[in-house]
Design an enzyme around this catalytic site. Structure first.
Site, PDB file in Angstrom:
ATOM      1  N   LYS A  11      43.381  30.839  35.176  1.00 46.00           N
ATOM      2  CA  LYS A  11      43.387  31.137  33.742  1.00 46.00           C
ATOM      3  C   LYS A  11      44.482  30.347  33.003  1.00 46.00           C
ATOM      4  O   LYS A  11      45.354  29.741  33.638  1.00 46.00           O
ATOM      5  CB  LYS A  11      43.538  32.646  33.560  1.00 46.00           C
ATOM      6  CG  LYS A  11      42.348  33.449  34.140  1.00 46.00           C
ATOM      7  CD  LYS A  11      42.528  34.953  33.917  1.00 46.00           C
ATOM      8  CE  LYS A  11      41.320  35.743  34.401  1.00 46.00           C
ATOM      9  NZ  LYS A  11      41.491  37.203  34.140  1.00 46.00           N
ATOM     10  N   TYR A  51      32.515  37.123  29.101  1.00 38.16           N
ATOM     11  CA  TYR A  51      33.055  38.481  29.261  1.00 38.16           C
ATOM     12  C   TYR A  51      32.258  39.515  28.458  1.00 38.16           C
ATOM     13  O   TYR A  51      32.795  40.577  28.119  1.00 38.16           O
ATOM     14  CB  TYR A  51      34.524  38.512  28.859  1.00 38.16           C
ATOM     15  CG  TYR A  51      35.456  37.907  29.891  1.00 38.16           C
ATOM     16  CD1 TYR A  51      35.697  38.550  31.111  1.00 38.16           C
ATOM     17  CD2 TYR A  51      36.112  36.696  29.660  1.00 38.16           C
ATOM     18  CE1 TYR A  51      36.557  38.009  32.061  1.00 38.16           C
ATOM     19  CE2 TYR A  51      36.977  36.144  30.614  1.00 38.16           C
ATOM     20  CZ  TYR A  51      37.185  36.815  31.805  1.00 38.16           C
ATOM     21  OH  TYR A  51      38.038  36.291  32.750  1.00 38.16           O
ATOM     22  N   ASN A 114      46.577  37.699  33.918  1.00 40.35           N
ATOM     23  CA  ASN A 114      46.642  37.948  35.361  1.00 40.35           C
ATOM     24  C   ASN A 114      46.202  36.770  36.231  1.00 40.35           C
ATOM     25  O   ASN A 114      45.724  36.952  37.335  1.00 40.35           O
ATOM     26  CB  ASN A 114      45.882  39.232  35.704  1.00 40.35           C
ATOM     27  CG  ASN A 114      44.421  39.160  35.318  1.00 40.35           C
ATOM     28  OD1 ASN A 114      43.962  38.134  34.846  1.00 40.35           O
ATOM     29  ND2 ASN A 114      43.711  40.252  35.533  1.00 40.35           N
ATOM     30  N   HIS A 117      40.632  34.572  37.879  1.00 42.28           N
ATOM     31  CA  HIS A 117      39.390  35.350  37.855  1.00 42.28           C
ATOM     32  C   HIS A 117      38.730  35.245  39.221  1.00 42.28           C
ATOM     33  O   HIS A 117      38.812  34.203  39.876  1.00 42.28           O
ATOM     34  CB  HIS A 117      38.435  34.783  36.803  1.00 42.28           C
ATOM     35  CG  HIS A 117      37.045  35.352  36.881  1.00 42.28           C
ATOM     36  ND1 HIS A 117      36.724  36.579  36.331  1.00 42.28           N
ATOM     37  CD2 HIS A 117      35.912  34.895  37.484  1.00 42.28           C
ATOM     38  CE1 HIS A 117      35.435  36.833  36.576  1.00 42.28           C
ATOM     39  NE2 HIS A 117      34.925  35.830  37.272  1.00 42.28           N
ATOM     40  N   GLU A 128      28.033  33.100  37.023  1.00 35.45           N
ATOM     41  CA  GLU A 128      29.270  32.515  36.494  1.00 35.45           C
ATOM     42  C   GLU A 128      29.428  31.057  36.923  1.00 35.45           C
ATOM     43  O   GLU A 128      29.898  30.216  36.143  1.00 35.45           O
ATOM     44  CB  GLU A 128      30.467  33.358  36.954  1.00 35.45           C
ATOM     45  CG  GLU A 128      30.461  34.738  36.309  1.00 35.45           C
ATOM     46  CD  GLU A 128      31.469  35.718  36.913  1.00 35.45           C
ATOM     47  OE1 GLU A 128      31.510  36.870  36.437  1.00 35.45           O
ATOM     48  OE2 GLU A 128      32.213  35.334  37.854  1.00 35.45           O
TER      49      GLU A 128
HETATM   50  N1  UDP Z   1      41.895  43.013  31.116  1.00 38.20           N
HETATM   51  C1  UDP Z   1      42.839  43.401  30.159  1.00 38.20           C
HETATM   52  N2  UDP Z   1      43.183  44.720  30.089  1.00 38.20           N
HETATM   53  C2  UDP Z   1      42.636  45.679  30.899  1.00 38.20           C
HETATM   54  C3  UDP Z   1      41.675  45.281  31.857  1.00 38.20           C
HETATM   55  C4  UDP Z   1      41.332  43.950  31.931  1.00 38.20           C
HETATM   56  O1  UDP Z   1      43.344  42.568  29.420  1.00 38.20           O
HETATM   57  O2  UDP Z   1      42.993  46.855  30.768  1.00 38.20           O
HETATM   58  C5  UDP Z   1      41.505  41.592  31.221  1.00 38.20           C
HETATM   59  C6  UDP Z   1      42.114  40.906  32.443  1.00 38.20           C
HETATM   60  O3  UDP Z   1      42.404  39.549  32.100  1.00 38.20           O
HETATM   61  C7  UDP Z   1      40.985  41.012  33.444  1.00 38.20           C
HETATM   62  C8  UDP Z   1      39.768  40.798  32.541  1.00 38.20           C
HETATM   63  O4  UDP Z   1      40.093  41.489  31.346  1.00 38.20           O
HETATM   64  O5  UDP Z   1      41.085  40.059  34.475  1.00 38.20           O
HETATM   65  C9  UDP Z   1      38.458  41.322  33.102  1.00 38.20           C
HETATM   66  O6  UDP Z   1      38.623  42.690  33.461  1.00 38.20           O
HETATM   67  P1  UDP Z   1      38.053  43.260  34.816  1.00 38.20           P
HETATM   68  O7  UDP Z   1      38.144  44.740  34.756  1.00 38.20           O
HETATM   69  O8  UDP Z   1      36.707  42.660  35.081  1.00 38.20           O
HETATM   70  O9  UDP Z   1      39.104  42.758  35.904  1.00 38.20           O
HETATM   71  P2  UDP Z   1      38.991  41.667  37.077  1.00 38.20           P
HETATM   72  O10 UDP Z   1      37.578  41.680  37.574  1.00 38.20           O
HETATM   73  O11 UDP Z   1      39.390  40.336  36.450  1.00 38.20           O
HETATM   74  O12 UDP Z   1      39.979  42.108  38.112  1.00 38.20           O
HETATM   75 MG    MG Z   2      35.791  41.578  36.596  1.00 36.41          MG
END
Ligand code: UDP
Ligand code: MG
Length: 139
Positions: A11, A51, A114, A117, A128
């Site tokens: 990212k 997203y 974070n 992805h 994706e």
């Molecule tokens: N995210 C965020 N706040 C939250 C949860 C998710 O900003 O409370 C963002 C974070 O960058 C995350 C992305 O949204 O990686 C997608 O969320 P997901 O729950 O799919 O998490 P991932 O699959 O990336 O672990």
């Molecule tokens: Mg996810």
């Protein structure tokens, strides 16, 4: 549906902080083969589509702003049990909850920013990967 490929993005925060090399080293050292890879930048429309599943969530606007603010490294990775093993390698969404040694524990700043992805299913890995790459860019 193949179970040996996943999709990842390093990212914008990872690119900004100069962590591309270290993260790719960790990925390849963990047994993943790079099938496709590029430096690219998502448009607002790209991020909103990628997203879309999260579009009702309170963090959606911030997520789109974050994911479009600079280049990312997009890649397709191959390994036996790729989706599950890559989720293990990156760690929990919130780096505060991520296991020691995981990519998010090492490189993520917060639950929002974070670092990486990782696809959450074989079906989404295929969707994706195709979002970012044409067939002739996959090896
Ligand atoms: N995210 C965020 N706040 C939250 C949860 C998710 O900003 O409370 C963002 C974070 O960058 C995350 C992305 O949204 O990686 C997608 O969320 P997901 O729950 O799919 O998490 P991932 O699959 O990336 O672990
Ligand atoms: Mg996810």
């Amino acid at each position: 549906m193949r179970t040996d490929r996943t999709f990842t993005m390093l990212k914008p925060d990872s690119v900004e902080k100069g962590h591309i090399g270290a993260i790719l080293e960790k990925i390849t050292a963990s047994g993943f083969r790079i099938v496709a890879m590029k430096l690219t930048q998502m448009t607002k429309a790209d991020a909103e589509a990628f997203y879309a599943i999260h579009n009702e969530r309170p963090f959606f606007g911030e997520l789109v702003t974050y994911m479009t603010r600079g280049p990312i490294v997009a890649a397709i990775l191959e390994k036996n049990n790729a989706v599950e093993d890559f989720r293990t390698l990156i760690g929990a969404t919130n780096p505060a909850d991520a296991a020691e040694g995981t990519i998010r524990k090492l490189y993520a700043a917060s639950i929002g920013e974070n670092a990486v992805h990782g696809s959450d299913s074989d079906e989404n890995a295929a969707i994706e990967g195709a979002f970012h790459f044409s067939g002739r860019e996959m090896f």
